[in-house]
Design an enzyme around this catalytic site. Structure first.
Site, PDB file in Angstrom:
ATOM      1  N   GLY A 222       0.855  -1.185   0.000  1.00  0.00           N
ATOM      2  CA  GLY A 222       0.000   0.000   0.000  1.00  0.00           C
ATOM      3  C   GLY A 222       0.890   1.235   0.000  1.00  0.00           C
ATOM      4  O   GLY A 222       2.084   1.157  -0.304  1.00  0.00           O
TER       5      GLY A 222
ATOM      6  N   HIS B  66     -16.753   6.210  10.616  1.00  0.00           N
ATOM      7  CA  HIS B  66     -16.965   7.312   9.685  1.00  0.00           C
ATOM      8  C   HIS B  66     -18.458   7.599   9.558  1.00  0.00           C
ATOM      9  O   HIS B  66     -19.245   6.681   9.354  1.00  0.00           O
ATOM     10  CB  HIS B  66     -16.386   6.927   8.322  1.00  0.00           C
TER      11      HIS B  66
ATOM     12  N   ARG C 121     -15.607  13.614  12.844  1.00  0.00           N
ATOM     13  CA  ARG C 121     -16.180  12.303  12.540  1.00  0.00           C
ATOM     14  C   ARG C 121     -16.777  11.596  13.741  1.00  0.00           C
ATOM     15  O   ARG C 121     -17.878  11.069  13.678  1.00  0.00           O
ATOM     16  CB  ARG C 121     -15.090  11.412  11.947  1.00  0.00           C
TER      17      ARG C 121
ATOM     18  N   HIS D  65     -14.133   2.471   9.785  1.00  0.00           N
ATOM     19  CA  HIS D  65     -13.400   3.020   8.665  1.00  0.00           C
ATOM     20  C   HIS D  65     -11.886   2.897   8.805  1.00  0.00           C
ATOM     21  O   HIS D  65     -11.164   2.697   7.835  1.00  0.00           O
ATOM     22  CB  HIS D  65     -13.790   4.491   8.554  1.00  0.00           C
TER      23      HIS D  65
ATOM     24  N   GLU E 197      -1.001   2.329   8.471  1.00  0.00           N
ATOM     25  CA  GLU E 197      -2.132   2.084   9.373  1.00  0.00           C
ATOM     26  C   GLU E 197      -1.834   0.950  10.355  1.00  0.00           C
ATOM     27  O   GLU E 197      -2.454   0.844  11.408  1.00  0.00           O
ATOM     28  CB  GLU E 197      -3.401   1.793   8.554  1.00  0.00           C
TER      29      GLU E 197
ATOM     30  N   LEU F 222      -3.207   9.025   4.507  1.00  0.00           N
ATOM     31  CA  LEU F 222      -2.362   8.935   3.310  1.00  0.00           C
ATOM     32  C   LEU F 222      -1.038   9.631   3.593  1.00  0.00           C
ATOM     33  O   LEU F 222       0.039   9.155   3.241  1.00  0.00           O
ATOM     34  CB  LEU F 222      -3.074   9.590   2.124  1.00  0.00           C
TER      35      LEU F 222
END
Ligand SMILES: Cc1cc2nc3c(=O)[nH]c(=O)nc-3n(C[C@H](O)[C@H](O)[C@H](O)COP(=O)(O)OP(=O)(O)OC[C@H]3O[C@@H](n4cnc5c(N)ncnc54)[C@H](O)[C@@H]3O)c2cc1C
Ligand code: FES
Lengths: 260, 637
Positions: free
Chosen positions: B42, B266, B330, B401, B425, B441
């Site tokens: 990733g 989320h 959130r 999420h 993550e 990200l």
């Protein structure tokens, strides 16, 4: 209203095994299910009966990773335009219908099992030149090089390719031209991509040929099947870049391209 | 065990530069003698593998998908933050640092967060140079938007496909190195255990997902960049294959697990439509810029939305949080939706949904403007639900999420197992108890492009590593253990599929360890999970064999690990007797229902050690000091 469907599914135990269609009944299919959720339910039933479930590739189930991909009634990703298999819903089918489900068919995509194929050839096309050679750490400021908005947008249109291989599966010649051209166009529209532009086209096209993808005769089936609506115009661009490369690139790069 | 986070001394703004100077270097000619194993492709894994190969290390990289380009990072939509201050709106490294520490509800390590904010600016430069087609203004410069309630515009984006474009940039860099021979890529290969030799991480045991063959790879260091574990809830916005196996196996071998209960829910996802549901789809948070969230005021009001007059609607976010309104963070927006539904005012099937209504925005701005802003999202919504959001308000509901928890790492991103580094993550590091939008990200790429390439050198240069051969007894033993476990999964011969256990586990976790938690629910979960696990090991069925492509077997292995992790999450949630960020303990709230943090007792990272089979996990604490950002209660009123 739940639907009843008959599925004709390609089953093949392994890369070297013979394959054949098998029929399954899918009763109680909700129109709100996705196509893959429908297969999940069939697989749970097969598992309960002690049978081996149908293997199929998928991951994001949001239409972005490019992992899913089934030939559904002869169409790559099924009947809906601009839709991956995972985003296809059962309301696109009629109660009582028979649905034929096959893997992508192409010499360059050998079947691994049932509906899973090996698409590593696409990675090798990228290895041949689908990048900008910049090492981490030596980039100038992001705003040092303005990019006209229309170029950035055109690059993004091409960069939207998810690498699913539907273009190959849909093409009567099993060509990977749309996939390759999308990458050539993405990088070629940007100023950062210019230094390697023609060399990139030469090398990627050469690799595509090496991988036993067929040639492009501009049928246009690829564009129809593409879930991201990549335009076939990118292929024209790739061909131009390729020709320019053949005319003006140093001989060593042309050799790598195998002279067409 | 004493936990040493190895935070460099000195003022927070100088720590990283100072550390970079002080770290040991590997001589360029020696780099190729080192072999680093990177699990995951990733944003974190691909960027790390490509960059280390550019430096000259030999790298092997692994992913379970058929191509590294398909890692779950591809699905990120909204954007990536960076403190560029291109908009001249008062952003700075310090502000991004401050926002992240505060947004994380003071449960993150200041030094790491500061470094992240510093590096954010380099990430954008790097990605632009790679040809990532970020959105631009007519003048040709990079465009920004404000995201997730931030008061400055610091989010860079590529339409609604930012994760895809960033990952393709990293993937292309990776393939460039594969072509040069610096990286060997192993796709469709799953890590099933870690190999330690002499107390150091020296390799991994993997299963070839096509042939089923189990084998080992040995090297000088191991990097896990295997993503989050939100799929412990079965339904989440994560890709179907996302799992905990790599980090859980490492945890069982001694790597501490940081804050396992910190989960992000989320607020804007498409609600579940039936029992067959296999995953939940996120609708970008940007929708909350123009959509208004409401439920009927009256319980059990089943009228169609357009028949409910304004006076009978409860725009509850605007009512409760007048200054942030529909843009509240959130965790707050998610919990408010749950409260609305719990009070019997939810809409749609099962009453598990709230409206996100564009009527007023369409009236104000016109349909075209809304189509320009959100056209693709509206289309996606309609494709899934068969409802037209221009006519009928969208229905949304919160969904799992992101997991802020993960393996504990020090400032160098090394876990408590020497040589085992954890990125993205999969580690616990920078987001505390709640992650800000567009910051995952950023973290994945900071870890991979700009941190690990330095810190791995420091580890390798400072460690004497004996060569380890593939037939070393510890390697063979690890391999045999994996073979045994695989055989065991195949031979139970019960009646239930892995998926059915996974669904049941997910329901327990969602009900008891989801948006709101309390001691009695968590205790109940801690009874039910081991019972379910026991049933799993006696009543599982896995058709087929181990020597072939077998997706049922893959699923079974992952579910087995989720069944263990879930228990640790509940243990952690039960022990943390406070509410912070995504962790809301109903016993710990203010009179008006807001989270009540307890900094006296809980300003620490809970780093759990595996106690051994059937034994309780062991808690270690890393105290958190806030020297720059003053501890304060978050308020979005
Ligand atoms: C729908 C969605 C939208 C999001 N939008 C945003 C956004 O707008 N902005 C933002 O900042 N963040 C966003 N996030 C969060 C962000 O996308 C992720 O946190 C981040 O991409 C994780 O990256 P990663 O590199 O750590 O892991 P991943 O991208 O999950 O990669 C994990 C890798 O590890 C491999 N792997 C895992 N286990 C094994 C194993 N056992 N063996 C071998 N390989 C293994 C996988 O194959 C994969 O290559 C979003 C998340 C979701 C779900
Ligand atoms: S599963 Fe990712 S595109 Fe379909």
């Amino acid at each position: 209203m739940p639907m009843k469907l008959t599925l004709r599914v390609w089953r093949q135990a392994g890369p070297n095994a013979d394959g054949a269609f098998r029929e399954y009944q899918a009763n109680d299919v909700s129109p709100d299910m996705s196509f893959l959720e429908m297969l999940d339910v069939v697989n749970e039933q097969l598992t309960a009966k002690g049978e081996v479930p149908i293997a199929f590739d998928h991951d994001c189930r949001e239409g972005i990773c490019g992992m899913c991909g089934l030939m559904i009634n002869g169409s790559a990703h099924g009947p809906m335009p601009a839709t991956t298999t995972c985003q296809l819903h059962m309301r696109s089918f009629a109660d009582g219908e028979t649905i034929t489900i096959e893997p992508w068919r192409a010499t360059a995509f050998p079947v691994l099992r049932d509906l899973c194929v090996d698409r590593s050839a696409l990675d090798r096309i990228v290895q041949a030149g689908g990048f900008i050679s910049v090492q981490t750490g030596n980039a100038p400021d992001g705003n040092a090089l303005p990019v006209p908005k229309q170029d950035a947008d055109a690059a993004m249109d091409a960069a939207a390719c998810i690498g699913c291989g539907a273009c190959v599966a849909a093409c009567p010649n099993a060509s990977a031209s749309l996939f390759t051209a999308a990458k050539v166009a993405h990088l070629g529209f940007l100023p950062q991509g210019q230094p390697e532009r023609y060399r990139r086209a030469l090398k990627m096209v050469a690799q595509m040929d090496l991988e036993h993808f067929g040639g492009c005769t501009l049928f246009g089936e690829c564009q129809e099947a593409c879930p991201k609506e990549i335009s076939i115009d990118t292929i024209g661009r790739m061909n131009k870049d390729y020709l320019t490369g053949m005319l003006f690139e140093p001989a060593e790069n042309q050799k790598a391209a195998g002279a067409g | 065990m004493t936990l040493d986070a190895r935070i460099p001394s000195g003022p927070v703004a100088q720590k990283w530069d100072k550390h970079k100077f002080e770290m040991k270097l590997v001589n360029p000619a020696n780099k190729r003698k080192y072999h680093v194993l990177v699990v995951g492709s990733g944003l974190a894994g691909a960027s790390a593998a490509a960059t280390m190969a550019e430096l000259g290390y030999q790298v092997s990289c692994f992913c379970f998908q058929d191509s590294p380009r398909r890692a779950h990072s591809i699905a990120a939509q909204g954007g990536i933050n960076a403190a560029k201050n291109y908009q001249n709106d008062g952003d700075s490294i310090y502000r991004l640092f401050y926002d992240t520490v505060k947004g994380g509800d003071f449960r993150a390590r200041e030094a790491n967060v500061y470094r992240l904010a510093q590096i954010s600016v380099n990430i954008i430069d790097q990605c632009v140079a790679q040809g990532v087609p970020f959105a631009r203004e007519y003048g040709g410069l990079l465009a920004n938007r404000s995201f997730g309630g931030a008061q400055v515009s610091r989010t860079f984006y590529a339409r609604g496909q930012t994760g895809q474009q960033l990952l393709l940039g990293a993937y292309q860099a990776l393939e460039k190195e594969v072509a040069k021979g610096g990286v060997k890529m192993f796709a469709r290969t799953e890590m099933l255990d870690l190999i330690q030799v002499g107390g150091r991480a020296r390799g991994i045991v993997v299963r070839d997902l096509v042939s089923g063959k189990i084998s080992s790879h040995v090297g000088d260091a191991v990097i896990l960049a295997t993503g989050g574990y939100g799929n412990v809830f079965y339904l989440s916005t994560n890709a179907k294959g996302s799992n905990t196996t790599a980090i859980w196996r490492a945890h069982k071998q001694g790597a501490l697990f940081g804050n396992p209960c910190f989960t992000q829910i989320h607020p804007t996802c498409i609600p579940q439509s039936g029992d067959y549901q296999s995953k939940l789809t996120l609708m970008s948070e940007s929708l909350r810029n123009d959509g208004r969230v409401w439920v009927p005021k009256r319980e059990g009001d089943t009228r169609a939305p357009h028949l409910i007059p304004d006076a009978e609607r409860d725009y509850y976010l605007e009512r409760k949080y007048p200054s942030f309104g529909n843009l509240s963070p959130r965790d707050i927006a998610s919990r408010a939706a749950k409260e609305a539904c719990d009070s019997g005012r939810g809409v749609g099937p099962g009453g598990l949904g709230v409206y996100l209504d564009f009527r007023d925005a369409i009236n104000r701005l016109g349909r075209d403007k809304i189509a320009e802003r959100y056209g693709n999202l509206f289309e996606m919504y309609q494709r899934i639900t068969d409802e037209d959001p221009y006519q009928v308000p969208m229905r949304i509901y919160p969904a799992v999420h992101y997991t802020m928890g993960g393996l504990w790492v020090d400032y160098n991103l090394m876990s408590t197992i020497p040589g085992l580094h954890v990125l993205g993550e999969a580690n616990f590091s920078d987001h505390g108890a709640n992650r800000l939008g567009a910051s995952a990200l950023m973290q994945g790429l900071a870890d991979g492009y700009f941190i690990i390439p330095y810190t791995i050198g420091h580890y390798l240069a400072g460690t004497k590593l004996e060569p380890v051969s593939a037939d070393h007894p510890d390697v063979r033993a690890a391999e045999r253990a994996v073979e045994e476990r695989t055989k065991r999964l195949l031979s139970i011969g019960g009646k239930r599929s892995a998926q059915s256990f996974h669904r049941e586990l997910g329901r327990i976790m969602w009900d008891k360890c989801g948006m709101a938690r309390d001691a009695s629910g968590l205790r109940e979960a801690l009874q039910r999970i081991p019972a379910l696990r026991e049933e799993f090991w006696s009543n599982l069925t896995v058709p087929g064999s181990g020597a072939e492509l077998n997706q049922s077997l893959e699923a079974a292995g992952r579910v087995a690990d989720f069944l263990e992790l879930a228990e640790l999450m509940c243990t952690d949630a039960l022990h943390r007797e406070e509410s912070c960020g995504g962790h809301f303990r109903t016993e710990h709230q203010t009179e008006d229902g807001e989270a009540r943090r307890d900094d006296e007792r809980f300003a620490y990272v809970a780093a759990w050690g595996h106690g051994g089979e059937g034994k309780a996990p062991v808690l270690h604490k890393e105290p958190l000091a806030f020297e720059n950002v003053q501890l304060a209660t978050r308020s979005y009123k």
